[in-house]
Scaffold this active site. Structure first.
Site, mmCIF file in Angstrom:
data_model
loop_
_atom_site.group_PDB
_atom_site.id
_atom_site.type_symbol
_atom_site.label_atom_id
_atom_site.label_comp_id
_atom_site.label_asym_id
_atom_site.label_seq_id
_atom_site.Cartn_x
_atom_site.Cartn_y
_atom_site.Cartn_z
ATOM 1 N N ALA A 189 -44.009 32.246 -28.611
ATOM 2 C CA ALA A 189 -43.015 31.182 -28.482
ATOM 3 C C ALA A 189 -42.697 30.955 -27.010
ATOM 4 O O ALA A 189 -41.988 31.747 -26.390
ATOM 5 C CB ALA A 189 -41.750 31.535 -29.257
ATOM 6 N N VAL A 233 -44.787 26.551 -29.348
ATOM 7 C CA VAL A 233 -44.940 27.803 -30.085
ATOM 8 C C VAL A 233 -46.361 27.824 -30.625
ATOM 9 O O VAL A 233 -46.774 26.903 -31.327
ATOM 10 C CB VAL A 233 -43.938 27.931 -31.248
ATOM 11 C CG1 VAL A 233 -44.093 29.292 -31.932
ATOM 12 C CG2 VAL A 233 -42.513 27.742 -30.763
ATOM 13 N N VAL A 234 -47.110 28.875 -30.282
ATOM 14 C CA VAL A 234 -48.494 29.007 -30.730
ATOM 15 C C VAL A 234 -48.549 30.050 -31.839
ATOM 16 O O VAL A 234 -48.040 31.163 -31.692
ATOM 17 C CB VAL A 234 -49.421 29.428 -29.570
ATOM 18 C CG1 VAL A 234 -50.853 29.613 -30.067
ATOM 19 C CG2 VAL A 234 -49.379 28.376 -28.463
ATOM 20 N N ASP A 270 -44.210 37.028 -22.400
ATOM 21 C CA ASP A 270 -45.571 36.519 -22.270
ATOM 22 C C ASP A 270 -46.280 37.127 -21.061
ATOM 23 O O ASP A 270 -47.479 37.445 -21.120
ATOM 24 C CB ASP A 270 -45.571 34.994 -22.178
ATOM 25 C CG ASP A 270 -44.649 34.446 -21.090
ATOM 26 O OD1 ASP A 270 -43.773 35.197 -20.586
ATOM 27 O OD2 ASP A 270 -44.785 33.262 -20.739
#
Length: 263
Positions: A7, A12-13, A114
């Site tokens: 996210a 959002v993947v 991330d």
């Protein structure tokens, strides 16, 4: 299978990762605009349809792992995991998914999930000292040493953010696409060409300049790993990248889940 969720500030993947026999094969990936107000029910309807279009039943998801830099989005993603996949989501950076790497910086708690996950994946895939460049809402440069320890980095405005600021602040400038200039010259003869040159070549000059400075400070051979949607766009006109890993964050999440699951 594992549903890995990244996210970010813009998107959002969701990625379906086959972890059988210790592998990390990505069987599908989908993205949706980040909106902290989006409910678990909305995510479920959207994702179930995409899973079905790819030939998967919702029941194939056995575990969920999440990394987010948008705290307000986390709750609904956790509800998605529990309500629709019958599992408690594992959150990157929380037990049992600790980072598993040294964070050699002043404020470890402030590091985005991330960026930590990218460092983990990059170190597992490429030995030695590394610079990881992630082209997202912001463009981040993350430095890790040969032991995998995170040493720090740089945060710069993403190219789309830079263009938005330029167009918003200058009333007469048009909105242009992010692409390589159509002309070879860096002397633009009209407004649109001049904007393309400034945005594209200016960004490449920033990347190359910052990487040069980072390498000089590290003082040892360094590999440069690029990730994010725009990495391939810049690859055409710079030799600064040693490797492009488009799914670095997803790979890192799968590695963290495997480490906790096996343990």
């Amino acid at each position: 299978m594992l549903l890995a969720i990244d996210a970010g500030n813009t998107n959002v993947v969701f990625a379906l990762v086959d972890t059988a026999a210790g592998e990390r094969q990505i069987r599908g990936r989908w993205r949706i605009a980040t909106d902290p107000r989006r409910t678990a029910d909305e995510y479920a309807v959207w994702l179930s349809q995409l899973l079905a279009l790819a030939g998967f039943d919702r029941g194939v998801v056995e575990a969920v792992v999440i990394a987010t830099v948008v705290p307000r989005a986390l709750h609904n993603l956790q509800v998605l995991a529990s309500k629709y996949f019958g599992t408690e989501a594992l959150i990157a950076g929380r037990e049992p998914l600790d980072w598993g790497i040294a964070l050699d910086i002043d404020e470890p708690a402030s590091l985005g999930a991330d960026r930590a996950v990218n460092t983990i994946a990059a170190h597992a895939l490429h030995p030695g000292d590394l610079i990881v460049i992630d082209f997202g809402t912001a463009t981040t440069f993350d430095v890790s040493d040969y032991t995998g320890a995170y040493k720090g980095g740089i945060i710069a405005p993403g190219i789309n953010l830079s263009l938005d600021a330029l167009v918003t602040a200058a009333a007469k400038l048009p909105r242009i696409a992010i692409e390589a200039p159509a002309i070879a010259s860096v002397i633009g003869r009209n407004t649109v060409d001049q904007m393309h040159i400034g945005i594209y070549w200016g960004y490449i000059a920033m990347i190359e300049g910052l990487v040069q400075r980072l390498k000089a400070e590290v003082g040892r051979p360094v590999r440069v790993i690029a990730t994010g949607g725009l990495a391939t766009l810049f690859e055409q006109h710079t030799a600064v990248f040693d490797h492009i890993e488009p799914d670095l964050t997803i790979q890192g999440l799968a590695m963290m889940w495997q480490r906790a699951h096996i343990a």
